[in-house]
Design a protein around this motif. Structure first.
Motif, PDB file in Angstrom:
ATOM      1  N   THR A 277       0.833  -1.209   0.000  1.00  0.00           N
ATOM      2  CA  THR A 277       0.000   0.000   0.000  1.00  0.00           C
ATOM      3  C   THR A 277       0.865   1.255   0.000  1.00  0.00           C
ATOM      4  O   THR A 277       0.599   2.208  -0.740  1.00  0.00           O
ATOM      5  CB  THR A 277      -0.930  -0.003   1.226  1.00  0.00           C
ATOM      6  OG1 THR A 277      -1.783  -1.147   1.158  1.00  0.00           O
ATOM      7  CG2 THR A 277      -1.775   1.257   1.272  1.00  0.00           C
ATOM      8  N   VAL A 278       1.919   1.248   0.815  1.00  0.00           N
ATOM      9  CA  VAL A 278       2.833   2.393   0.850  1.00  0.00           C
ATOM     10  C   VAL A 278       3.508   2.577  -0.508  1.00  0.00           C
ATOM     11  O   VAL A 278       3.612   3.701  -1.026  1.00  0.00           O
ATOM     12  CB  VAL A 278       3.878   2.214   1.968  1.00  0.00           C
ATOM     13  CG1 VAL A 278       4.948   3.303   1.889  1.00  0.00           C
ATOM     14  CG2 VAL A 278       3.203   2.221   3.334  1.00  0.00           C
ATOM     15  N   ALA A 279       3.945   1.472  -1.109  1.00  0.00           N
ATOM     16  CA  ALA A 279       4.581   1.534  -2.431  1.00  0.00           C
ATOM     17  C   ALA A 279       3.616   2.089  -3.473  1.00  0.00           C
ATOM     18  O   ALA A 279       4.005   2.881  -4.344  1.00  0.00           O
ATOM     19  CB  ALA A 279       5.060   0.140  -2.846  1.00  0.00           C
ATOM     20  N   ARG A 280       2.354   1.704  -3.362  1.00  0.00           N
ATOM     21  CA  ARG A 280       1.339   2.176  -4.309  1.00  0.00           C
ATOM     22  C   ARG A 280       1.128   3.681  -4.191  1.00  0.00           C
ATOM     23  O   ARG A 280       1.004   4.391  -5.186  1.00  0.00           O
ATOM     24  CB  ARG A 280       0.030   1.428  -4.021  1.00  0.00           C
ATOM     25  CG  ARG A 280      -1.084   1.696  -4.999  1.00  0.00           C
ATOM     26  CD  ARG A 280      -2.247   0.731  -4.734  1.00  0.00           C
ATOM     27  NE  ARG A 280      -3.152   0.725  -5.851  1.00  0.00           N
ATOM     28  CZ  ARG A 280      -3.994  -0.270  -6.130  1.00  0.00           C
ATOM     29  NH1 ARG A 280      -4.010  -1.344  -5.363  1.00  0.00           N
ATOM     30  NH2 ARG A 280      -4.814  -0.193  -7.162  1.00  0.00           N
ATOM     31  N   LEU A 281       1.111   4.165  -2.965  1.00  0.00           N
ATOM     32  CA  LEU A 281       0.931   5.606  -2.742  1.00  0.00           C
ATOM     33  C   LEU A 281       2.148   6.394  -3.232  1.00  0.00           C
ATOM     34  O   LEU A 281       2.014   7.493  -3.780  1.00  0.00           O
ATOM     35  CB  LEU A 281       0.666   5.870  -1.262  1.00  0.00           C
ATOM     36  CG  LEU A 281      -0.678   5.344  -0.730  1.00  0.00           C
ATOM     37  CD1 LEU A 281      -0.725   5.417   0.795  1.00  0.00           C
ATOM     38  CD2 LEU A 281      -1.837   6.148  -1.329  1.00  0.00           C
ATOM     39  N   LYS A 282       3.322   5.825  -3.030  1.00  0.00           N
ATOM     40  CA  LYS A 282       4.538   6.480  -3.538  1.00  0.00           C
ATOM     41  C   LYS A 282       4.507   6.559  -5.065  1.00  0.00           C
ATOM     42  O   LYS A 282       4.789   7.610  -5.658  1.00  0.00           O
ATOM     43  CB  LYS A 282       5.783   5.705  -3.091  1.00  0.00           C
ATOM     44  CG  LYS A 282       6.176   5.885  -1.640  1.00  0.00           C
ATOM     45  CD  LYS A 282       7.442   5.076  -1.348  1.00  0.00           C
ATOM     46  CE  LYS A 282       7.941   5.257   0.069  1.00  0.00           C
ATOM     47  NZ  LYS A 282       9.156   4.447   0.331  1.00  0.00           N
ATOM     48  N   GLN A 283       4.158   5.441  -5.676  1.00  0.00           N
ATOM     49  CA  GLN A 283       4.139   5.365  -7.134  1.00  0.00           C
ATOM     50  C   GLN A 283       3.123   6.340  -7.727  1.00  0.00           C
ATOM     51  O   GLN A 283       3.329   6.885  -8.810  1.00  0.00           O
ATOM     52  CB  GLN A 283       3.816   3.935  -7.578  1.00  0.00           C
ATOM     53  CG  GLN A 283       3.968   3.694  -9.073  1.00  0.00           C
ATOM     54  CD  GLN A 283       3.754   2.229  -9.428  1.00  0.00           C
ATOM     55  OE1 GLN A 283       3.437   1.417  -8.574  1.00  0.00           O
ATOM     56  NE2 GLN A 283       3.934   1.907 -10.689  1.00  0.00           N
ATOM     57  N   ALA A 284       2.027   6.554  -6.984  1.00  0.00           N
ATOM     58  CA  ALA A 284       0.990   7.475  -7.458  1.00  0.00           C
ATOM     59  C   ALA A 284       1.384   8.937  -7.264  1.00  0.00           C
ATOM     60  O   ALA A 284       0.656   9.848  -7.685  1.00  0.00           O
ATOM     61  CB  ALA A 284      -0.316   7.198  -6.726  1.00  0.00           C
ATOM     62  N   GLY A 285       2.541   9.181  -6.637  1.00  0.00           N
ATOM     63  CA  GLY A 285       2.995  10.550  -6.408  1.00  0.00           C
ATOM     64  C   GLY A 285       2.246  11.268  -5.309  1.00  0.00           C
ATOM     65  O   GLY A 285       2.189  12.498  -5.292  1.00  0.00           O
ATOM     66  N   LYS A 286       1.680  10.496  -4.380  1.00  0.00           N
ATOM     67  CA  LYS A 286       0.864  11.087  -3.332  1.00  0.00           C
ATOM     68  C   LYS A 286       1.600  11.184  -1.988  1.00  0.00           C
ATOM     69  O   LYS A 286       0.986  11.430  -0.953  1.00  0.00           O
ATOM     70  CB  LYS A 286      -0.421  10.267  -3.147  1.00  0.00           C
ATOM     71  CG  LYS A 286      -1.304  10.221  -4.396  1.00  0.00           C
ATOM     72  CD  LYS A 286      -1.746  11.617  -4.818  1.00  0.00           C
ATOM     73  CE  LYS A 286      -2.641  11.564  -6.049  1.00  0.00           C
ATOM     74  NZ  LYS A 286      -3.067  12.935  -6.463  1.00  0.00           N
TER      75      LYS A 286
END
Length: 558
Positions: A277-286
């Motif tokens: 989940t953290v990786a996903r948020l990072k990837q989304a630029g958030k």
């Protein structure tokens, strides 16, 4: 009267569409604020008057004439009256209200219940108590709310899934383990070597004794046998968690609450969901880094400030696993999620929703829904009860059930809005009079059962009886109130408001008692007797159905 109402609404919708295409979609009946004004009311004329640039009163008069000409209105409606600036009031014929009795007796337990749509899946998370002690009365309020909301959604055709989420690791669990270990070593609260912080209730001593005795404990989701080694803190931890999970299972069983799944917070880490989940948020630029911490741009989604996700020491803040957990709910196919939690969780709502939106997983805004409740004060003999010897610092749910009853606790805790502070009066819960709301409602059901038993006939035959004798004001009021039941259920589900069910049941019980006092049921005239028996049997069925939604029994004798 459901079919009657649908017929009348269809005609009203058709007439509104003639005036303004599409207006019929908003056709609706309301209950007049003053019963003497009629049985149904409509504000359609006032709503349409402005866009059509017409006088609302005249528009209402025109609608009245058109409706009275329709066969359905001629069959079921006694009068259509225009009042005030353009209200339209409808007075139904007794035959229309009598249809309610037939519908209730035909549908029985399914009256007001919609067919299940497996595509509409809702997960309701409630209780979710950490396994560090017995369930307290606040958990009881949450259990009653969660179970009743599940039941309400089930009546509206939702495929309902009950889930209990708990923290099986972390600081509180470590405190539980060290407290139990201290007890196992012969220490007690107040001793010099007693740990701080610690859990001080007598239940900790019970756990320690059973651990030393190498007992096996089983709960809904785990089983563990104690080693008896008081130096093995991890073994103590696992035993204590299993022990308290078992205790909580007993509390919930006494309260007639069950779950489809127990979801472990630790699984979010062991499965890699938190990291993903953290990786996903990072990837989304958030996200961004500042002061050695990782931040979520939660202000992009309406939060009052950005939130730290990962602290400078590398640990995650507590809302991060919540985001991962709710992503898991969405990915498991739950198009709707409802969380029943205490008021102290209010601050997490914005950041959890922000995290879900930022993840870009297609989760709709406003997911999940939250129902927040206040705590409960317990009064006995005019004084507040603050502690339980067993728990050490609070009144437990099991205390409350043992002092009163499962039915009283459920009904009382559901009789107010969740965000309203509630005072549970033990003396009132034990009273056998009309001041006790659960007794009052259950007594109405039992009173009807005694009448039906005295008659001795087959209730199933009553739905085919001639009901024309049900024309008294009290009988018509009772039938009209029963007809409101399906809409009341739908509105209570929409508003997460099981207290509306409790209010309705009290009103229905009062209406029945008024009817019973006004008309004798077991009269000599067979036609009249059977009609009245049909009416009271239908009333008992609706009382039974409503009590079932609240998880309260409908006794046949009291």
């Amino acid at each position: 009267m459901l079919l009657v109402k649908q017929e009348l609404l269809a005609v009203l919708a058709a007439e509104l569409d003639k005036l303004s295409p599409g207006a019929g979609q908003k056709a609706a009946f309301e209950s007049p604020k003053v019963a003497a004004h009629g049985d149904f009311a409509s504000t359609a004329a006032m709503q349409l008057a402005k866009p059509l640039k017409l006088n609302p009163r005249q528009l209402a008069e025109n609608l009245r004439e058109s409706l009275l000409a329709a066969p359905a209105y001629q069959r079921w409606v006694d009068a259509v009256e225009v009042a005030g600036p353009g209200f339209i009031n409808f007075r139904l014929k007794p035959a229309a209200k009598q249809e309610t009795v037939r519908e209730v007796l035909t549908a029985a337990g399914q009256f007001g219940v919609k067919p299940v749509d497996r595509a509409r899946r809702v997960v309701v998370e409630f209780v979710s108590a950490n396994p560090t002690g017995p369930l307290h009365v606040g958990h009881g309020r949450q259990a009653a709310l969660g179970d009743a909301i599940c039941n309400l959604f089930a009546t509206q055709g939702w495929d309902v899934y009950r889930e209990f989420y708990y923290n099986d690791a972390g600081v509180q669990i470590h405190t539980l383990a060290t407290s139990t270990q201290a007890r196992a070593k012969g220490l007690k609260p107040g001793d010099a070597l007693w740990p701080e912080p610690a859990y001080n209730g007598d239940y900790i001593d019970d756990i320690a004794r059973d651990f030393i005795a190498k007992k096996t404990v089983r709960s809904d989701d785990r089983e563990f046998t104690a080693s008896g080694d008081i130096e093995d803190l991890d073994a103590i931890r696992q035993f204590a968690v299993a022990y308290l999970r078992h205790e909580q299972d007993l509390d919930l069983k006494a309260f007639a609450v069950g779950f489809d799944n127990y979801y472990l917070e630790s699984s979010l880490y062991s499965s890699g969901r938190v990291e993903a989940t953290v990786a996903r948020l990072k990837q989304a630029g958030k996200t961004y880094e500042q002061d050695g911490a990782l931040w979520l741009k939660s202000t992009d989604y309406g939060d009052d400030k950005d939130r730290v996700m990962k602290k400078s020491d590398g640990s995650y803040t507590y809302f991060v696993p919540d985001v991962a957990y709710h992503l898991a709910k969405w990915e498991r196919g739950f198009t709707r999620a409802i969380n029943i939690q205490g008021m102290d969780h209010h601050g997490t709502i914005a950041r959890v929703r922000a995290g879900l939106q930022a993840a870009g997983a297609g989760v709709p805004a406003g997911y999940p829904d939250y129902v927040l409740h206040t705590m409960v004060r317990v009064m006995r003999h005019g004084e507040e009860v603050k502690i339980s010897k067993r728990a050490g610092s609070y009144v437990t749910l099991r205390d409350l059930v043992e002092w009163t009853s499962k039915d009283a606790v459920r009904f009382f805790l559901l009789s107010r809005k969740p965000d309203t502070e509630y005072v549970f009066d033990i003396d009132l819960a034990l009273a056998k009079n009309n001041e006790n709301p659960v007794y009052y409602v259950q007594y109405a059901h039992a009173r009807i059962c005694s009448v039906l038993a005295a008659w001795g006939g087959d209730v199933a035959t009553l739905k085919g009886m001639d009901l024309s004798a049900l024309d008294s004001p009290q009988a018509q009021a009772l039938m009209l109130l029963m007809a409101r039941y399906p809409d009341m259920l739908a509105n209570a589900a929409t508003g997460f408001a099981p207290h509306d069910v409790a209010f309705y049941l009290r009103e229905l019980a009062a209406s029945y008692h008024s009817y019973y006092d006004a008309e004798r049921i077991l009269v000599d005239d067979e036609v009249v007797k059977l009609a009245r028996l049909a009416l009271v049997a239908a009333t008992a069925q609706v009382l039974h159905n409503g009590l079932k939604v609240l998880g309260v029994d409908a006794p046949q004798k009291m």
